[in-house]
Design an enzyme around this catalytic site. Structure first.
Site, mmCIF file in Angstrom:
data_model
loop_
_atom_site.group_PDB
_atom_site.id
_atom_site.type_symbol
_atom_site.label_atom_id
_atom_site.label_comp_id
_atom_site.label_asym_id
_atom_site.label_seq_id
_atom_site.Cartn_x
_atom_site.Cartn_y
_atom_site.Cartn_z
ATOM 1 N N SER A 81 59.663 1.116 -2.157
ATOM 2 C CA SER A 81 59.901 0.529 -3.480
ATOM 3 C C SER A 81 59.886 -0.989 -3.341
ATOM 4 O O SER A 81 59.742 -1.521 -2.236
ATOM 5 C CB SER A 81 61.252 0.984 -4.027
ATOM 6 O OG SER A 81 62.283 0.307 -3.339
ATOM 7 N N LYS A 82 60.092 -1.658 -4.468
ATOM 8 C CA LYS A 82 60.041 -3.128 -4.456
ATOM 9 C C LYS A 82 61.058 -3.737 -3.486
ATOM 10 O O LYS A 82 60.868 -4.846 -3.014
ATOM 11 C CB LYS A 82 60.295 -3.650 -5.876
ATOM 12 C CG LYS A 82 59.129 -3.343 -6.801
ATOM 13 C CD LYS A 82 58.893 -4.507 -7.771
ATOM 14 C CE LYS A 82 57.615 -4.287 -8.557
ATOM 15 N NZ LYS A 82 57.858 -4.027 -9.966
ATOM 16 N N ARG A 83 62.134 -2.980 -3.220
ATOM 17 C CA ARG A 83 63.146 -3.498 -2.282
ATOM 18 C C ARG A 83 62.524 -3.792 -0.919
ATOM 19 O O ARG A 83 63.024 -4.610 -0.155
ATOM 20 C CB ARG A 83 64.253 -2.458 -2.059
ATOM 21 C CG ARG A 83 65.301 -2.408 -3.129
ATOM 22 C CD ARG A 83 66.347 -1.357 -2.766
ATOM 23 N NE ARG A 83 65.730 -0.051 -2.543
ATOM 24 C CZ ARG A 83 65.735 0.605 -1.394
ATOM 25 N NH1 ARG A 83 66.308 0.084 -0.333
ATOM 26 N NH2 ARG A 83 65.161 1.789 -1.289
ATOM 27 N N HIS A 84 61.460 -3.085 -0.604
ATOM 28 C CA HIS A 84 60.838 -3.257 0.713
ATOM 29 C C HIS A 84 59.850 -4.411 0.753
ATOM 30 O O HIS A 84 59.211 -4.640 1.760
ATOM 31 C CB HIS A 84 60.124 -1.963 1.116
ATOM 32 C CG HIS A 84 61.047 -0.799 1.292
ATOM 33 N ND1 HIS A 84 61.172 0.196 0.352
ATOM 34 C CD2 HIS A 84 61.909 -0.489 2.290
ATOM 35 C CE1 HIS A 84 62.068 1.085 0.773
ATOM 36 N NE2 HIS A 84 62.534 0.694 1.940
ATOM 37 N N GLY A 85 59.699 -5.133 -0.356
ATOM 38 C CA GLY A 85 58.728 -6.228 -0.395
ATOM 39 C C GLY A 85 57.580 -5.863 -1.310
ATOM 40 O O GLY A 85 57.706 -4.966 -2.151
#
Ligand code: GLU
Length: 482
Positions: free
Chosen positions: A245-249
């Protein structure tokens, strides 16, 4: 054997994310490997969420990756009449029936069921209505949906190219809606109708669609169409093991493009997310090698990990293999964007620029990182803050600069490695640490405290430029001491 026909069927509700790009790539590689066709279908039936901008972003992403499609793009929304006609065929052949139960009624029954027996399944009460009553209620304008009658057989299954045998008990699947009361198709109806019309032989998609597949298989059978093969690709996780997800970049392909990743590196990296050519293999592969090696046998069951460090490493490997002529326009764009050099300077110092690209491509992970190392080779500017640190004492600095000049002037031929070695030896002879010599010399040659190794700098600059820079450095230090 019929030629394989595969498709990528994105919903244009956002950018092309890496999961979608991986699905597209696997379909494309399979089609190219087997001399088949790769088709693109834009699933734009959700009018509220689909946008032209997103459709464009998907096209651009695919084009950037080099994934070309073989026939004109199919827009799912343009095929509503066929979807409807297929649903009507199901009605006519007795595989489906009209249901007049309203959403409100169904909701009440669902709540009731949850209180007593748990899971709710449509009780088929409209399947009991006789033809005359159905006709009368339709004629009276009463809204109805079309429901598919799930066959009374044990189970529906298939041999998945990734997961092997998968099967779902039919009793767990309720008679599902295929056409809404406004005449628009439900997702499974539209997909099956399109896949049949497009003569798709292998449906390869994310495994979030596994639970749709038994319903689609039932629809194929009821429509009298031949079943395609199915391959459901496992999820992509972040390095923490959670769904990407976006949390991973960055998760948009275009973001990686803007991060200085080469398309061939992105393709190579994505190809290894859920596929392996098997045995011992070199992970760095060009597109044609991937096409030659790709096959369904190598599809992996386990979720793959999107490791951005590995992507950057992979990019470094591809940068190192990219011919300077191909690299030059990409780096030039980045340099002009950074504003660190002018176009005129690049033209004037073209030979040095290309020589710098030739060495820097093997020492960078991204286009940005590469571009950031170029300017010191093309223009000489002493960074005063770095100079104050590296040359704190003018007398000592001048001694080292002159020592470097003497070593270079004494060199019979311009052999950068030998010159660097001579500097190291000179440092030892004078009882100075190697860093105490190479640091100030680097500062003198590049105007900066960090750069590739001295011999590499000397190689790119050449004799005259190196000596001119040492002279300028000498003047700078002497001037600031005065
Ligand atoms: N439009 C679906 C999605 O984006 C894909 C459907 C399919 O591949 O069958 O998830």
């Amino acid at each position: 054997m019929t030629t394989p026909r595969l498709r990528f069927a994105p919903s244009p509700t956002g950018y092309l994310h890496v999961g979608g790009a991986r699905t597209a790539l696997f379909n494309w590689l399979y089609a190219r490997r087997h001399g088949g066709q790769f088709l693109l279908r834009v699933e734009d039936t959700d009018k509220a969420r689909s946008t032209d901008e997103s459709t464009r972003a998907i096209f651009e992403g695919l084009q950037w990756l080099g994934l070309d499609w073989d026939e004109p793009v199919v827009y799912q929304g343009a095929n509503l009449a066929r979807h409807r006609a297929d649903a009507e065929r199901l009605l006519a052949s007795g595989h489906a029936y009209r249901c007049f139960c309203s959403a409100f009624e169904l909701d009440a029954r669902r709540k009731q069921a949850e209180l007593s027996e748990g899971a709710f399944k449509y009780d088929r009460r409209c399947d009991q209505l006789d033809r005359a009553e159905v006709a009368r209620r339709v004629a009276a304008g009463e809204p109805s949906v079309v429901r598919f009658r799930v066959p009374e057989v044990q189970s529906t299954g298939w041999n998945d190219l990734v997961h092997g045998e998968i099967s779902f008990p039919n009793k767990d699947i309720e008679d599902f809606v295929v056409l809404r009361s406004d005449g628009t198709p439900i997702y499974n109806m539209a997909v099956t109708s399109d896949d049949i019309a497009m003569r798709i032989t292998l449906v390869m998609r994310g495994d979030d669609h596994i639970s749709n597949t038994p319903k689609q298989i039932m629809l194929y059978r009821a429509l009298g169409a031949e079943l395609p093969q199915f391959a459901h690709l496992p999820m992509i996780h972040g390095t923490d093991g959670k769904k990407l997800s976006k949390r991973h970049g960055a998760t948009a392909v275009a973001d990686w493009q803007h991060e200085g990743i080469l398309p061939q590196a992105m393709v190579n990296f994505l190809a290894l997310l859920g596929w392996s050519p098997g045995g011992a293999f070199d992970e760095v592969m060009a597109m044609d090698e991937l096409v030659a090696k790709f096959d369904a046998d190598g599809l992996l069951k386990k979720a793959s990990v999107f490791d951005t460090k590995k992507l950057e490493w992979m990019n470094g490997q591809h940068l190192a293999r990219t011919p300077v002529d191909q690299l030059e326009p990409l780096v030039t764009t980045q340099l002009l964007k950074d504003g660190t050099v002018t176009r005129a300077l690049l033209q004037e110092r073209d030979a040095a620029y290309r020589a710098a690209l030739g060495v820097l491509r093997g020492r960078s992970r991204t286009i940005m990182e590469l571009a950031s190392q170029v300017p010191i080779f093309l223009q000489y500017r002493i960074d005063p803050a770095a100079a104050a640190k590296v040359w704190p004492d003018a007398t000592a600095a001048l001694a080292v600069i002159d020592l470097a000049r003497d070593a270079m002037q004494a060199a019979p031929t311009w052999e950068p490695e030998a010159i660097e070695q001579a500097l190291r030896t000179a440092a030892e002879q004078r009882g100075l640490g190697v860093g105490k010599v190479l640091g100030p010399v680097r500062m003198a040659l590049t105007g900066s405290a960090s750069s590739p190794g001295i011999s590499i700098v000397l190689g790119v600059l050449g004799r005259d430029e190196s000596l001119a820079r040492l002279a300028a450095a000498h003047a700078y230090v002497a001037g600031s001491a005065a």
